[in-house]
Structure formats: structure tokens, C-alpha cells
Design a protein around this motif. Sequence first.
Motif, PDB file in Angstrom:
ATOM      1  N   GLY A   1      28.322  20.522  57.153  1.00  0.00           N
ATOM      2  CA  GLY A   1      27.856  20.979  55.847  1.00  0.00           C
ATOM      3  C   GLY A   1      28.029  22.468  55.639  1.00  0.00           C
ATOM      4  N   ALA A   2      28.951  23.069  56.384  1.00  0.00           N
ATOM      5  CA  ALA A   2      29.175  24.504  56.232  1.00  0.00           C
ATOM      6  C   ALA A   2      30.407  24.737  55.377  1.00  0.00           C
ATOM      7  CB  ALA A   2      29.354  25.170  57.582  1.00  0.00           C
ATOM      8  N   CYS A   3      30.241  25.535  54.335  1.00  0.00           N
ATOM      9  CA  CYS A   3      31.365  25.833  53.453  1.00  0.00           C
ATOM     10  C   CYS A   3      31.724  27.303  53.582  1.00  0.00           C
ATOM     11  CB  CYS A   3      30.971  25.516  52.017  1.00  0.00           C
ATOM     12  SG  CYS A   3      32.296  25.864  50.858  1.00  0.00           S
ATOM     13  N   LEU A   4      32.986  27.570  53.890  1.00  0.00           N
ATOM     14  CA  LEU A   4      33.442  28.960  53.922  1.00  0.00           C
ATOM     15  C   LEU A   4      33.729  29.341  52.480  1.00  0.00           C
ATOM     16  CD1 LEU A   4      35.691  28.640  57.045  1.00  0.00           C
ATOM     17  CD2 LEU A   4      33.653  30.022  56.888  1.00  0.00           C
ATOM     18  N   VAL A   5      32.794  30.002  51.844  1.00  0.00           N
ATOM     19  CA  VAL A   5      32.918  30.250  50.408  1.00  0.00           C
ATOM     20  C   VAL A   5      33.774  31.460  50.084  1.00  0.00           C
ATOM     21  CG1 VAL A   5      30.785  29.093  49.763  1.00  0.00           C
ATOM     22  CG2 VAL A   5      30.721  31.499  50.429  1.00  0.00           C
ATOM     23  N   ALA A   6      33.981  32.324  51.038  1.00  0.00           N
ATOM     24  CA  ALA A   6      34.766  33.526  50.732  1.00  0.00           C
ATOM     25  C   ALA A   6      35.384  34.053  52.007  1.00  0.00           C
ATOM     26  CB  ALA A   6      33.870  34.592  50.107  1.00  0.00           C
ATOM     27  N   ASP A   7      36.330  34.947  51.844  1.00  0.00           N
ATOM     28  CA  ASP A   7      36.942  35.555  53.024  1.00  0.00           C
ATOM     29  C   ASP A   7      37.477  36.920  52.658  1.00  0.00           C
ATOM     30  OD1 ASP A   7      40.238  35.388  52.973  1.00  0.00           O
ATOM     31  OD2 ASP A   7      39.227  34.029  51.590  1.00  0.00           O
ATOM     32  N   THR A   8      37.584  37.771  53.645  1.00  0.00           N
ATOM     33  CA  THR A   8      38.055  39.127  53.374  1.00  0.00           C
ATOM     34  C   THR A   8      39.569  39.174  53.233  1.00  0.00           C
ATOM     35  OG1 THR A   8      38.185  39.576  55.749  1.00  0.00           O
ATOM     36  CG2 THR A   8      36.154  40.213  54.638  1.00  0.00           C
ATOM     37  N   TYR A   9      40.251  38.169  53.764  1.00  0.00           N
ATOM     38  CA  TYR A   9      41.708  38.185  53.799  1.00  0.00           C
ATOM     39  C   TYR A   9      42.314  37.925  52.425  1.00  0.00           C
ATOM     40  CZ  TYR A   9      46.411  36.516  55.048  1.00  0.00           C
ATOM     41  OH  TYR A   9      47.763  36.314  55.118  1.00  0.00           O
ATOM     42  N   THR A  10      41.960  36.810  51.809  1.00  0.00           N
ATOM     43  CA  THR A  10      42.591  36.513  50.516  1.00  0.00           C
ATOM     44  C   THR A  10      42.068  37.451  49.422  1.00  0.00           C
ATOM     45  OG1 THR A  10      40.982  34.810  49.958  1.00  0.00           O
ATOM     46  CG2 THR A  10      42.978  34.079  51.065  1.00  0.00           C
ATOM     47  N   SER A  11      40.865  37.999  49.621  1.00  0.00           N
ATOM     48  CA  SER A  11      40.380  38.945  48.595  1.00  0.00           C
ATOM     49  C   SER A  11      41.135  40.250  48.634  1.00  0.00           C
ATOM     50  CB  SER A  11      38.895  39.281  48.741  1.00  0.00           C
ATOM     51  OG  SER A  11      38.247  38.375  49.515  1.00  0.00           O
ATOM     52  N   ALA A  12      41.813  40.507  49.735  1.00  0.00           N
ATOM     53  CA  ALA A  12      42.542  41.772  49.834  1.00  0.00           C
ATOM     54  C   ALA A  12      43.625  41.856  48.761  1.00  0.00           C
ATOM     55  CB  ALA A  12      43.161  41.921  51.214  1.00  0.00           C
ATOM     56  N   TRP A  13      44.055  40.749  48.240  1.00  0.00           N
ATOM     57  CA  TRP A  13      45.105  40.757  47.205  1.00  0.00           C
ATOM     58  C   TRP A  13      44.537  40.910  45.799  1.00  0.00           C
ATOM     59  CZ3 TRP A  13      46.386  38.787  51.897  1.00  0.00           C
ATOM     60  CH2 TRP A  13      47.653  39.146  52.385  1.00  0.00           C
ATOM     61  N   CYS A  14      43.216  41.077  45.709  1.00  0.00           N
ATOM     62  CA  CYS A  14      42.631  41.270  44.386  1.00  0.00           C
ATOM     63  C   CYS A  14      42.704  42.731  43.980  1.00  0.00           C
ATOM     64  CB  CYS A  14      41.180  40.825  44.372  1.00  0.00           C
ATOM     65  SG  CYS A  14      40.986  39.086  44.754  1.00  0.00           S
ATOM     66  N   GLY A  15      42.960  43.581  44.957  1.00  0.00           N
ATOM     67  CA  GLY A  15      42.982  45.011  44.637  1.00  0.00           C
ATOM     68  C   GLY A  15      41.561  45.555  44.652  1.00  0.00           C
ATOM     69  N   ILE A  16      41.423  46.753  45.181  1.00  0.00           N
ATOM     70  CA  ILE A  16      40.087  47.348  45.243  1.00  0.00           C
ATOM     71  C   ILE A  16      39.898  48.281  44.069  1.00  0.00           C
ATOM     72  CG2 ILE A  16      38.578  48.826  46.620  1.00  0.00           C
ATOM     73  CD1 ILE A  16      40.181  47.795  49.066  1.00  0.00           C
ATOM     74  N   LYS A  17      40.974  49.002  43.745  1.00  0.00           N
ATOM     75  CA  LYS A  17      40.884  49.960  42.643  1.00  0.00           C
ATOM     76  C   LYS A  17      41.206  49.234  41.347  1.00  0.00           C
ATOM     77  CE  LYS A  17      40.148  53.915  44.667  1.00  0.00           C
ATOM     78  NZ  LYS A  17      39.719  55.262  44.347  1.00  0.00           N
ATOM     79  N   ARG A  18      40.198  49.036  40.527  1.00  0.00           N
ATOM     80  CA  ARG A  18      40.430  48.313  39.278  1.00  0.00           C
ATOM     81  C   ARG A  18      40.705  49.271  38.127  1.00  0.00           C
ATOM     82  NH1 ARG A  18      37.515  43.973  40.983  1.00  0.00           N
ATOM     83  NH2 ARG A  18      38.737  43.287  42.738  1.00  0.00           N
ATOM     84  N   GLU A  19      40.244  50.512  38.291  1.00  0.00           N
ATOM     85  CA  GLU A  19      40.195  51.380  37.131  1.00  0.00           C
ATOM     86  C   GLU A  19      41.486  52.198  36.951  1.00  0.00           C
ATOM     87  OE1 GLU A  19      38.522  51.525  39.864  1.00  0.00           O
ATOM     88  OE2 GLU A  19      38.813  53.508  40.725  1.00  0.00           O
TER      89      GLU A  19
END
Lengths: 412, 374, 261
Positions: free
Chosen positions: A287-305
Motif C-alpha cells: 500500500g505504499a505509493c511513490l507519489v513524487a521523485d526528485t529525478y523527474t521533477s528536475a525537468w520542470c525547471g527551478i527558475k520559473r521567472e
Amino acid sequence: MSDIKLELDKRKTKLEKKMQNIMAGYYIDAKMARQNNKKVAWITSGGPVEPLLAMDVIAVYPENHGAMIGASKMGVDLCEKAEAMGYSSDLCSYARADIACCTVNGGPIGGLPEPDMLVCCNNICGSVMKWYEVQARHFKVPLFIYDTPVCHTDYTPEMKRYVEAQTREYFQFLEHETGRKMDIDRLKEIGKNSVEGAQLWQETLDTTMSRPSPMTAFDAFFHLALIVTLRGTPQTLEYYRELRDLMKERSQAGIGAVPKETYRLLWDNLPIWHRMKWLSDKFAEHGACLVADTYTSAWCGIKRELNRDDVIASAAEGYTYSYLNLGTDKMAELVLTMVDKYQVDGIVMHSNRSCRPYSFGQYDLQKIVEREKGIPSLMIEADMVDDRSFSESQVATRIEAFIEMLRQRKGA
Amino acid sequence: MKHLEEFRQVVNQSFGYARQLKKDSGKKIVGYVCSYTPEEVILAAGAHPLRILGTKETIHLADSHLQSYCCSLVRGILEEGLSGRVDFLDGMVFPHTCDSVQRLSDIWRMNIPFGFHLDLILPVKLDTLSAQHYMVDVLQKFRTDLGRALQVDITDEALKKAIRTTNAIRQSIRAIYELRSRNPRLMTGTDLYTLVRASMIMDRDRLNILLAETVAELKVKADREKEDTSLKRIILAGGICNHPDIYPMIENAGGAVVWDDFCTGARYFTELIDEGAEPIARIAGRLINRVVCPAKHIDLDGRARHIIRLVKEKNARGVIFLLLKFCDPHAFDYPDIKKSMDEAGIPVMLLEIDDPIPAEGQLKTRFEAFLEML
Amino acid sequence: MYTIGIDIGSVTAKGALMSDGALVSSQVCFTGYNTAATARSIYEGLLEKEGLKETSIEGIVATGYGRNSVPFADRTVTEIMCHAAGAYHLNPAVRAVIDIGGQDSKAIVLSDGGRVANFVMNDKCAAGTGRFLEVMARALEVDLDQFGTLSLQADQPAKISNLCAVFAESEVVSLIAKGEKRENIIAGIHAAIGSRVMAMTGRLGMWGVTTLMMTGGVAKNTGVVKALEKVWGNPIHVSPHAQLTGAIGAARLARVAGSPE
Ligand code: SF4
Ligand code: SF4
Ligand code: SF4
């Protein structure tokens, strides 16, 4: 409910199929490049690909290839071949697999198409530079290094000048290699798509904020391929729009990716490509769900502005101020934000023998998260491609013990 | 050699020496981790540069911060910090080199309570104009940062003076290397190691005097002694060498190390700094033109060519590569360099070492076998 | 109320029979190839010794690497939980547990109620495991059981600085060749394990922990315990039942069926 689920599941399968088709088409195109008078560039996963697309150069990602090699369990064989060539078994397994692959044209797709040029951006690690040097010697093609100084604490004015100058040099390099002029308007268009793609990707990942989560990090690892390889193309935008909508609908319908989601976990570091299914089942079982990860979020970009009209400045800063190119404490801050955002109960850290910039600092990260959020973490020793450093029984015990502990903590 | 004992003491008691120096001279002590650190700027700030090179003690505190697949150099440096053995440091400088040092810098900054912490984020490539500009820029920044941390104004005059000092040191060490390369019997490999190692620890003015005298002494000796042509001349290559024990093993097997390609050796003194205006730009010039380390990029085959040139120039019979386990920059370079060596007909031996070096018996056999082969 | 805990480790298999919180009987044997059969024979051995029937047993928990090949167990629990539960049962003041097992070692922090608050395990490397000791015993040609007593006779522990079992083995071999005293080498090996294991616990941040218990077979080796104490700077409690601790914990946990309390 089950009707909706059935329908949505079907759509999910269809999308996965679509992804596979797009990827297959992409690799066929890349392999046919010579016949079609197109140039091929090999580029690192975090590298500036938009200028290549603007120049109609086909971008190929050895790291994505490495992931495929890992997922198809061909990693050990290729790593051993590289070791026979003299490459130490302690080197990054993407590099080892890729270097060996070039000499034997092995792997799941019979090797990558030969490059006409190499573009290496060291915002992920220093290993890529050494690896691309090896390939530049092997293929005897020009190598462009896009040197992004590490932002331990800041992106300084000195760095800004340097990286911006390199962005211009990069354009010149491409102009020289292709014999064409860089079309800045086209580049802006592609850059806009890229940013939009990252945005859609972020929205997709954010659907996991709902309980139960409509997807897991294992889904994210799978669906990531396009944002890595084809970001900036309209096809990619369309794909991620569909994916985001599907996940939204799943979450509205209350359909979880994991039956009886009880624990929400966050994954750190690269996926263990050769054990995706096994790990995914292991966690789901409890019943454990890996809801997020640091790896795929790296492609979201940190600097939005960033001001995207200034192509040079925004590319320079965006590519330099990226996840692995930051100080460990900055990375920890981002992890803490994710802990809150996705409401996670624990962190699973892949201590990845291949990847020093990602793995060193994890022990400190572990302590920071425990101290700041009171959240425990589990360390799994492995390698993303080379499954010789993986022990199923050890990892299984650790996962079970971790879940038992979470259960006790929740009960307390 | 007259000053050998003093060099030995400095090396054996490096931290004790630095503590004492701080007490006696009132100088600030600035530690650093890689040979791309411009010592001149530290000297010009009136401070004392001290290169930290792993640890001789057992590593255990660092294991709570770094996984076992980290090189012993990085783990050792962190151990020295965590154990407080270097708590006399007024600051520590981390030039950007490899991924492991990159994270070491972060972990140090987050965990070590004493001294200031400075990152010196050098360019990774050196072969373009923009990189060369950035090198100057970032050294200027370092000058400002360090000046602020030490609360001094680092003047051009002080920089020029520091350049003269380090140039003189480098010239002396080079002269010793050359004398010894002609006649390896002049001085054992261990003693040469001791001398070079001491030059990263000792007060540079004192060092300068001792080195000049040593050169004079060796010159006299060289004129008197006959060269020994029976020795099998060897070049050592790799990253750093902190293993004085291997020299006698090679010498006992009938070999002599006549040159090296270590940043704790010959790479340290190659390339002098032009004396003249704009000292920072000239320091940058040296960092760009010196023999390159694999953590930096200047071209694709420069290192192989350099080692082959050394072999020819120094009339060596073979090369022994000492690679530190888990050191990626060097491990990536090795296979292609080896290929070039093979093509040039130069015998090569690879020794992958973890700190400490493998068992003596086994090592001795390997050296003997390699030297027999030559 | 009788409960049984069965701990199938990589080298030895252990069984504990408890009645209302008290240890009644125990069994230890080599795990061997057929784990299911080993488990069965431990089970039957326990019943036979006490003259009990299967029906008088109210709960069975299996733990250890072979926990999944104990078909008659009511449920399985990992050895981390079991060692914690066992240690807590033996001494409720315990707030941390160190277990050096054959294949891996672990450090566990307990909350006030005896729950597992956090744990770490060694990274993928034999250093700091029982395996490391076995390799060294073989290199030294000394019976592992004698390691503890011998090391106490050391005058100057030898320095073993390699982490890797393979490298450390050759280090030991060269120490032997140099004529270093066996006692000193063994003490050096213990010191190496001690600092390795304490480094691992350092990752847990055991702030405020005053009572630490060592469990598992290696706890019987006084040399290792002394080495750990030296690095930690405090006395360490040794589980009176050393290698049985996991099985005792399992039997404790079997008392409350269904939940790992
Ligand atoms: S896995 Fe790590 S080391 Fe390998 S290429 Fe990626 S970032 Fe670099
Ligand atoms: S080998 Fe290179 S990176 Fe390492 S210390 Fe020497 S100069 Fe610096
Ligand atoms: S260059 Fe190699 S030896 Fe030097 S710190 Fe980096 S990994 Fe370690």
C-alpha cells in the motif's frame, strides 16, 4: 466507478502505447538521419537542446539510451564489455554501457546512430565531460562543451557572463557544423514550447497531490522519456496535455495508482531501471505509493521567472541553475518543499553507485529531512543500470522493515 | 641532504607544524584541496596556504556523510575536518574539480563549524576565450572573497611578490627534478616525495631558502657522482600520490622513478607565472597553460601526448599509473591513454589503489614482474 | 499462552518458545540448504522439548532472510522489528540496538514505547558485517569463537584501514608476514568493525540515546563490543541471549496476532 476505471485504464494503456510509438519513430528518424541529409548530435540529458531543434539537427540522448539498456536488462553485459576495454567498474554505468555499445552496436536498438557532433553540458555531473571526450576520440567528431559552473550557493554575475558567452559560442558552433544561420525566432518558438512542456509536465506530476494518487513515480519514470528527448516539439505538448488530463480525471474519479494507498513516499535519485516492475510491485504490495521523485521533477525547471524573450540570458541561467548543479543544502530545500506539497510519509533514497553528484550528500539530506519534517528515509544501495550491485533479498527486507516502521509510527 | 630532516619533520607533523606556524607568526592558515588553487592569492593576503591531502588516520566520522564509493582523498579530507584535527584553519578553499569534491565542499560547508568556507568555481574547460575570461573573472572574485574573509586588501604589489615566491619555489623543484632525472641516485624517490609534499605545507619563504640551498647542494653532488645507467627508468602517472612507500619498492626492484605526472609532483611546478602587470590575469594564464588535470578539458589527447613526451624526454622505459579507486576523471582517461602508450610501444602498468595501498608483498611482486619485463 | 518466534538467518536458524512473556525454550541450528525443513525441525524441536502440541501454540512469527520459507508461520516480520522488540523485551530501557549479522548489520533507534523510530543498514559492502569477521578468521587461521578472548590480550591493536573485505584481507596477510602479533591483528580488525558500525549509526543521529544493546551472534565477541564502546564512549549492554534476540522478538510479536505490536 469500475466502469470509469476501466475506461481510464484503457486510455492509460493507449497513451503508453503512443509513447512507445513516438519513441520508436524518433529512433527510426534518428537512424535514418544520414539518408535524409540530417545531422545527428549527441547531447546530455540536461543539455540545451532547443538550438539543435532550431537547426533541424536530430538530438540523441545517450543517457536515455542508457536507461533503455538498463530497462531491457542488457546493462551487465555491456558494462562488462566496457570493463574489458579498461573502464573501471566504478564509473557511471550509463557511460560504461554507452561506450561499450559503440564498439559492438549492441543494446536494445542495435546502438545509437553515429553522431556528427557532440554537445556536452556538465550541469548534471563531471562524468559526462569525460564520457563525451571518449566519444569524441572514438567518432572523431567535434565536441562542444557547455560549461555550467556549479551554483553551490548562487548564480553569480561572473557565471552569467561566462555561460551567456558560451550560449553565443554554441550558436556559432552549430552554424559552423550545419552551414546554416541560427533562426532566433524559431528558437524562441521552440524555447516557448519547451517551457510549456515543462509546465505541463509539472502539472502532470502535481496530480499526485490528491489522495489516492493517480500515478506513481514509476509512471513518471516511464512518461519522462519525451520531455528528455523531444522537449520543445508540438508532439510532446500534445502528449503531455493528454497525460495531464487523464491523470486529472483519474484523481477526480478517486482512482489510485496503488490499491489501498496507505503510505505516500518520495523517491530520490535516478530510477533503478532494471528493477522497475519488481520495485513497483514491492511498494504497491504494502500500500505504499511513490507519489513524487526528485529525478523527474528536475525537468520542470527551478527558475520559473526567467524572461524568455531574452533567449541567451534565460537559457544560460535556466541550464546553469538546475537541480544537480546546486549545493546539497539547496537541493534539500527543494526536497523539503516536495515533502509538504505531496504530503509524504517517508523518503526512499537510491544510493546510486554510478552517480556521485546525486548520491553524495544523501546522508546529510536524510538527516535534514528527519530533523525538519520528522520524516524517516530508507536507503537502497543499487545502480541504475548495472544490476550486479543489487540484492533483491536485502532490498526486500529493507522495504518491508521500512513499511513496518511507518505503520508503527502512524499508529503511534 | 642537509635539509632533509626538516622537510621530513614538516611532512610527518604537518598539522602540528601549521599550528606552530600560526602561533609563532600570527599568520592565518588557509587550507585547500586541489592544485588548481592559486596559492599566490592566499600568500598575497598575508596568509599561509596548506594543502590538505586525505588522512593517515582511520576514516570513520566521514562515513556518516559519504558513501563507501567515494575516493579516499575526499573521505580523508572530510575526516580531518570532522575530527577537528584541522580546527586551527582560518578557512578552507574548494576549487571546483570533480563531482566528489563538489559535494565535499557542500558537506564541509554544512557540517564544519570552524573557519570560513570559499568555493572557487573554476571553469571546467580551458580552451576557449570565454573560459579564459571567466578564469580571470573568477580569480578576481576569489581575490575579493578571500580579502573579505581575511579582512585584508589584496594588492597587486602583494600578488606580484607572491608570484615571485612561488615562481622561485617552482624553479627550484624543477631543478631538483631535473638533476635527479639525470642521476636518480642523487636522492631517493621517497626523499623527493617528502620535499615536494613539504612544499605544500611549509612557510613559503623558509621553503624558498631551503630549496635554493638544496639545489646548490645537489649540483655539487651531481658533479661528483657518476650516473648509474643500470637503473630501469620509470615514470609515475595519475592524480595525486600520497604513498611514499611505493618508491622504495620500485627502487628495490631495480627501478628508479625519474619523473611523474602527478598534481602532487611535476604538475605542481610546470609552468611559471609571468611577472608583470595584471597579476591575476597572469595567475589565470598559468592555470590554463599548466599540464592539465583530467578533471579539466583542454583538448582530447593532450595528456597522452604529454606522458609520451615525458617518456621520450626522460628516456624512461615504462609508465606506472597509480589511480585512486573511485576517481572518475582519471579512470575515464586511462583506457585511451593506455591505447596511445601501446601504439607508442611504451609498457604500462596500472595500479588501482585505495588509501592505504595494497599489501606490500603483493605490490612488490607486481613491481618486480613489471620491471623484469622492461 | 504460548507463542513461537523463528528467525532464519543466513547462517544460523533460531527458534524461541515463550509463554506469557517468558522465554521457555530455544533452539539454534545451522540454516542449511533447505530452509523450510530447518524451520520445521526447529518448530517440532521446541514442541517436543516442552511436550506441547501444535494446538497449544497461539501465534508463530517468522523473521530473518528465510522468513518467507516458513509456511506454518502466521505472519512474517522483518528482523529489524524483531531485534527491536526482542531487545526492548529484555530491557525496556533500551533505546538503540546494534545487530551485526552475517550479511548485514543494522542500527535501530527505539521510541519510548519500544517502537522502531528509525533504522539504518550497512551499505552494500561486507565491512562491518559478520562476513568480514569470517573472512579475517580464515585468513588468520583462528577459530572465530576465540576472537574475543584473543583480542583482549592485544597490547597495541594493529591498524587495519581498508574497508573492503578483499583489500583488508590482504592487509591482514601482510601484517602476518610482517610478524605482527595475532592478538594485535584481531584487535585491529575489531576496531575497524567498531568504527565502521558506529559510522553507520552516526547517520541515525542517536542524540540522547543512553542505553544501547547489542544483539546477534557477534555480540558474544567481547572484542567487538569493547571496540564499539570505545568509539561510542559509553558502555554497551549485551543481549543476554545474543543471537536469540530476533527470535525472542518474533515470539513477542506473535502474542498480538495481526498487528506488529
Ligand atoms: S547518472 Fe550521474 S554520473 Fe552518470 S551521467 Fe547521469 S548525472 Fe552523470
Ligand atoms: S588530480 Fe586534478 S582535481 Fe585532483 S587534486 Fe589534482 S589537480 Fe585537483
Ligand atoms: S579527482 Fe579523483 S582523486 Fe581527486 S578528489 Fe576527485 S575523485 Fe578523488
